[in-house]
Motif scaffolding. Structure first.
Motif, short mmCIF file in Angstrom:
data_model
loop_
_atom_site.label_atom_id
_atom_site.label_comp_id
_atom_site.label_asym_id
_atom_site.label_seq_id
_atom_site.Cartn_x
_atom_site.Cartn_y
_atom_site.Cartn_z
N TYR A 53 0.77 -1.23 0.09
CA TYR A 53 0.06 -0.12 -0.03
C TYR A 53 0.83 1.20 -0.08
CZ TYR A 53 -2.99 3.98 1.48
OH TYR A 53 -3.68 4.80 1.62
N LEU A 54 1.98 1.22 0.83
CA LEU A 54 2.74 2.51 0.67
C LEU A 54 3.45 2.71 -0.50
CD1 LEU A 54 4.36 1.93 4.45
CD2 LEU A 54 2.80 3.71 3.98
N ALA A 55 4.01 1.74 -1.24
CA ALA A 55 4.54 1.78 -2.28
C ALA A 55 3.36 2.54 -3.34
CB ALA A 55 4.99 0.42 -2.89
N GLY A 86 -1.07 -5.07 -31.38
CA GLY A 86 -0.01 -4.20 -32.17
C GLY A 86 0.37 -3.08 -31.71
N LYS A 87 -0.41 -2.63 -30.60
CA LYS A 87 -0.43 -1.15 -29.95
C LYS A 87 0.19 -1.38 -28.64
CE LYS A 87 -4.14 0.86 -32.29
NZ LYS A 87 -5.40 1.59 -32.21
N GLU A 88 1.05 -0.19 -28.18
CA GLU A 88 1.71 -0.16 -26.83
C GLU A 88 0.84 0.20 -25.88
OE1 GLU A 88 6.13 0.90 -25.48
OE2 GLU A 88 5.19 2.74 -26.07
N GLN A 89 0.58 -0.30 -24.67
CA GLN A 89 -0.36 0.34 -23.76
C GLN A 89 0.46 0.32 -22.51
OE1 GLN A 89 -3.72 -2.20 -23.88
NE2 GLN A 89 -4.42 -1.24 -25.69
N ILE A 90 0.13 1.16 -21.65
CA ILE A 90 0.41 1.18 -20.21
C ILE A 90 -0.12 0.35 -19.33
CG2 ILE A 90 1.16 2.65 -18.15
CD1 ILE A 90 1.42 4.98 -20.00
N PHE A 91 0.52 -0.53 -18.50
CA PHE A 91 -0.27 -1.23 -17.59
C PHE A 91 0.15 -1.11 -16.13
CE2 PHE A 91 0.35 -5.14 -15.14
CZ PHE A 91 -0.77 -5.57 -14.79
N GLU A 92 -0.84 -0.41 -15.70
CA GLU A 92 -0.52 0.07 -14.16
C GLU A 92 -0.66 -1.31 -13.19
OE1 GLU A 92 -2.34 3.42 -12.69
OE2 GLU A 92 -1.16 4.80 -14.15
N LYS A 93 -0.04 -1.27 -12.34
CA LYS A 93 -0.16 -2.68 -11.30
C LYS A 93 -0.24 -2.03 -10.00
CE LYS A 93 2.58 -6.89 -10.24
NZ LYS A 93 1.32 -7.68 -10.37
N GLU A 94 -1.18 -2.65 -9.16
CA GLU A 94 -1.56 -2.17 -7.72
C GLU A 94 -1.01 -3.25 -6.78
OE1 GLU A 94 -5.40 -0.32 -5.87
OE2 GLU A 94 -5.52 -2.36 -6.23
N ILE A 95 -1.30 -4.73 -7.18
CA ILE A 95 -0.85 -5.79 -6.06
C ILE A 95 0.39 -6.44 -6.43
CG2 ILE A 95 -1.85 -7.91 -4.71
CD1 ILE A 95 -3.53 -5.31 -4.37
N PHE A 96 1.08 -6.41 -5.29
CA PHE A 96 2.66 -7.11 -5.73
C PHE A 96 2.52 -8.31 -4.77
CE2 PHE A 96 2.89 -2.64 -6.90
CZ PHE A 96 3.47 -2.76 -8.12
N SER A 97 2.98 -9.41 -5.23
CA SER A 97 3.19 -10.67 -4.33
C SER A 97 4.28 -10.68 -3.44
CB SER A 97 3.44 -11.90 -5.53
OG SER A 97 4.41 -11.87 -6.23
N ASN A 98 5.43 -9.87 -3.74
CA ASN A 98 6.38 -9.76 -2.90
C ASN A 98 7.24 -8.51 -3.30
OD1 ASN A 98 8.60 -10.42 -5.17
ND2 ASN A 98 7.48 -12.37 -4.81
N ILE A 99 8.15 -8.26 -2.45
CA ILE A 99 9.04 -6.94 -2.53
C ILE A 99 10.03 -6.88 -3.83
CG2 ILE A 99 11.17 -7.43 -1.12
CD1 ILE A 99 10.59 -4.89 0.33
N LEU A 100 10.34 -8.04 -4.11
CA LEU A 100 11.31 -8.11 -5.35
C LEU A 100 10.51 -7.82 -6.54
CD1 LEU A 100 13.48 -11.59 -4.70
CD2 LEU A 100 14.13 -9.10 -4.87
N MET A 140 7.92 -5.93 -6.54
CA MET A 140 7.46 -4.42 -6.32
C MET A 140 8.87 -3.75 -7.05
SD MET A 140 6.76 -2.54 -2.81
CE MET A 140 5.77 -3.85 -2.19
N SER A 141 10.12 -4.13 -6.68
CA SER A 141 11.42 -3.47 -7.04
C SER A 141 11.36 -3.68 -8.70
CB SER A 141 12.50 -4.10 -6.65
OG SER A 141 13.09 -5.20 -6.92
N ASP A 142 10.90 -4.56 -9.27
CA ASP A 142 11.06 -5.04 -10.73
C ASP A 142 10.49 -3.62 -11.31
OD1 ASP A 142 12.59 -7.07 -10.68
OD2 ASP A 142 11.07 -8.37 -10.69
N PHE A 143 9.13 -3.25 -10.87
CA PHE A 143 8.28 -2.28 -11.48
C PHE A 143 8.71 -0.74 -10.96
CE2 PHE A 143 5.86 -5.80 -12.36
CZ PHE A 143 4.91 -5.43 -13.52
N PHE A 144 9.69 -0.58 -10.01
CA PHE A 144 9.84 0.61 -9.37
C PHE A 144 10.61 1.67 -10.17
CE2 PHE A 144 12.21 3.43 -6.43
CZ PHE A 144 10.97 3.99 -5.98
N GLU A 145 10.10 2.82 -10.27
CA GLU A 145 11.00 3.79 -10.99
C GLU A 145 10.82 4.89 -9.90
OE1 GLU A 145 12.99 3.71 -13.62
OE2 GLU A 145 12.26 1.59 -14.49
N ILE A 146 11.96 5.60 -9.51
CA ILE A 146 11.82 6.66 -8.73
C ILE A 146 11.34 7.86 -9.30
CG2 ILE A 146 14.24 7.35 -9.20
CD1 ILE A 146 12.42 7.49 -5.78
N LYS A 147 11.51 7.98 -10.83
CA LYS A 147 11.06 9.30 -11.45
C LYS A 147 9.47 9.49 -11.47
CE LYS A 147 11.44 7.28 -16.00
NZ LYS A 147 12.26 7.37 -17.17
#
Length: 492
Positions: free
Chosen positions: A284-286, A300-314, A316-323
């Motif tokens: 939740y904090l993330a 055939g089109k590029e789409q943005i996929f937003e993720k809310e639930i993460f199974s573990n912290i690893l 989470m880190s894969d998706f994380f972008e500080i910017k």
């Protein structure tokens, strides 16, 4: 921000042990931790305990225990109170360069100057009057301070730093969250590096530590933005290169106020007692004040996929972008936390849930008691059932109590149909089959015989067996409880 990965990433979380770790602090630690995980870097814990009066060992221990509860693991550990010689060395370097001076202004004098500035509706800037003291005046003031057990504070001579670095017409840096930021150094004033009680000030000790232990990225709350130009000035005076700064949004409560150590709902103890899973709190904090997204190709089109639930912290880190961390306020919503906690409970196996209950919520005793009364197989079925019915561990533990033979039901003052109770009891006594279908048929039969609705039969049965008016499937509860306990409770 394009990350410079030619240098190993090193980040730090630097709490002050002047109180327990609060929820906003956990979020800052998390952002640092998953940033380090993403780039295979190091996460460092540093205890900023230069405030000797307010810092306490019990708070330091509590902070470490809470981080361990969340499984935020550090690879290096430092205490500022053990690094005084390092600060003295760098302060000595500044003295040799003539970039600092002794200040004999008392705390009361500074407060009066600040009050005048406020009344004049202008920012307070130290007037630098101690830069012009004669040797005789310094000696006299130094003796006066010594008699009071005080020391002259040490200030950075900002004007002198600017003279040796004329390119510093403005202090500029690219914040990884907020983008390009610029400050006029002339309105910063000569700030304190060492206080009159002989303590190193936050801005000096913090940035010296960051440089000395090789911190590459400083990820912290946006309330520290005003400290950054001062810290850049200190490093510039020492001919040191600053780290990358990233100032994340603060956490605000529903009342619009910043969540702090003083708020009960900010204390990590609250979330433990309420039965929130550590991974759910981190999840939740993330996602609060941050966007986790990736690009996918669909049709055939590029789409943005937003993720809310993460199974573990690893993950989470894969998706994380500080910017992608928002520069605006992040509002803490406990209802949303409950939703995410429920999702995490639903995806756990019963075995994983037992591990969490034992290791994170000291639930070993109640689990052993459950296993003793129902056996291992049925116990797992009960836990698997309950974790899909409730949103927090606290609710599950409370519900588990009714599975024990010694569970007390208080129906004093509660009205119910005693004839319906007797009819339900008689029909249940006459069956050995306590499967869900069998109980359902008995309720239908009781409804016909007693001239009560099926709903009334269900409600009365639930009330008599659990002492509650609502809850999970009463058919499943009866199946697990078994004939012995059900008949006993109906017979009271």
């Amino acid at each position: 921000m394009k990350e410079d990965l030619t240098k190993a990433v090193r980040v730090r979380f630097a709490p002050s042990p002047t109180g327990n770790l609060h929820i906003g602090g956990v979020r800052t630690a998390l952002f640092n931790y998953i940033f380090a995980l993403k780039y295979n870097g190091k996460f460092i814990l540093r205890i900023d305990d230069t405030d000797k009066v307010r810092s306490k060992k019990e708070y330091e221990d509590s902070i470490q225990n809470d981080l361990q509860w969340f499984e935020i693991n550090w690879s290096e550990f430092y205490r500022q109170s053990e690094r005084t010689l390092i600060y003295e060395k760098h302060l000595s370097d500044l003295k040799e360069k003539g970039l600092v001076y002794e200040c004999f202004c008392t705390e009361d004098e500074i407060l009066k100057s600040k009050e005048i500035a406020i009344k004049s509706k202008r920012p307070y800037i130290y007037n630098g009057r101690c830069t012009n003291l004669s040797a005789e005046e310094k000696e006299k003031l130094s003796l006066s301070f010594k008699q009071k057990g005080l020391y002259p504070s040490i200030r950075l001579n900002v004007a002198q730093v600017l003279r040796i670095n004329p390119r510093f017409n403005s202090i500029e840096f690219n914040d990884a969250v907020h983008g390009h930021l610029s400050f006029n150094p002339k309105i910063i004033g000569d700030f304190i590096l060492k206080t009159e009680d002989n303590r190193f000030a936050y801005n000096f000790a913090s940035i010296i530590d960051d440089y000395d232990i090789g911190i590459t990225h400083v990820i912290r709350g946006e309330d520290h933005i005003s400290n950054t130009p001062k810290q850049i000035l200190i490093l510039n005076a020492l001919d040191k290169k600053p780290p990358v700064f990233a100032h994340i949004s603060l956490l605000y409560g529903k009342d619009g106020k910043i969540m702090s150590k003083r708020d009960a709902s900010s204390n990590i103890k609250y979330y433990k007692e309420e039965g929130y899973l550590p991974e759910a709190v981190l999840n939740y904090l993330a996602v609060t004040g941050n966007t986790f997204s990736s690009y996918e190709y669909k049709d055939g089109k590029e789409q943005i996929f937003e993720k809310e639930i993460f199974s573990n912290i690893l993950e989470m880190s894969d998706f994380f972008e500080i910017k992608k961390a928002k520069g605006s306020s992040a509002i803490f919503n406990e209802d949303k936390l409950r939703h995410i906690n429920e999702k995490h409970l639903n995806t756990m196996s019963a075995v994983q849930f037992i591990k969490v209950l034992t290791e994170k919520f000291q639930g070993g005793y109640i689990l052993e008691k459950l296993k003793k009364e129902y056996g291992e197989v049925i116990s797992l079925e009960i836990l698997d059932f309950l974790k899909n019915e409730f949103k927090t561990v606290k609710e599950i533990l409370r519900e588990l109590e009714l599975f024990f033979e010694d569970y007390k039901i208080n129906l004093e003052g509660v009205k119910y149909d005693s004839l319906l109770k007797q009819s339900l009891l008689n029909n249940l006594l006459n069956t050995e089959d306590f499967s869900e279908n069998s109980i359902k048929n008995i309720i239908k039969k009781t409804s016909l015989i007693s001239n009560n609705s099926v709903k009334e039969c269900y409600e009365t049965l639930r009330l008599l067996i659990t002492g509650k008016l609502d809850g999970p499937s009463i058919l499943k509860l009866i199946k697990f409880l078994g004939k012995g306990i059900v008949i006993k409770r109906l017979s009271v």
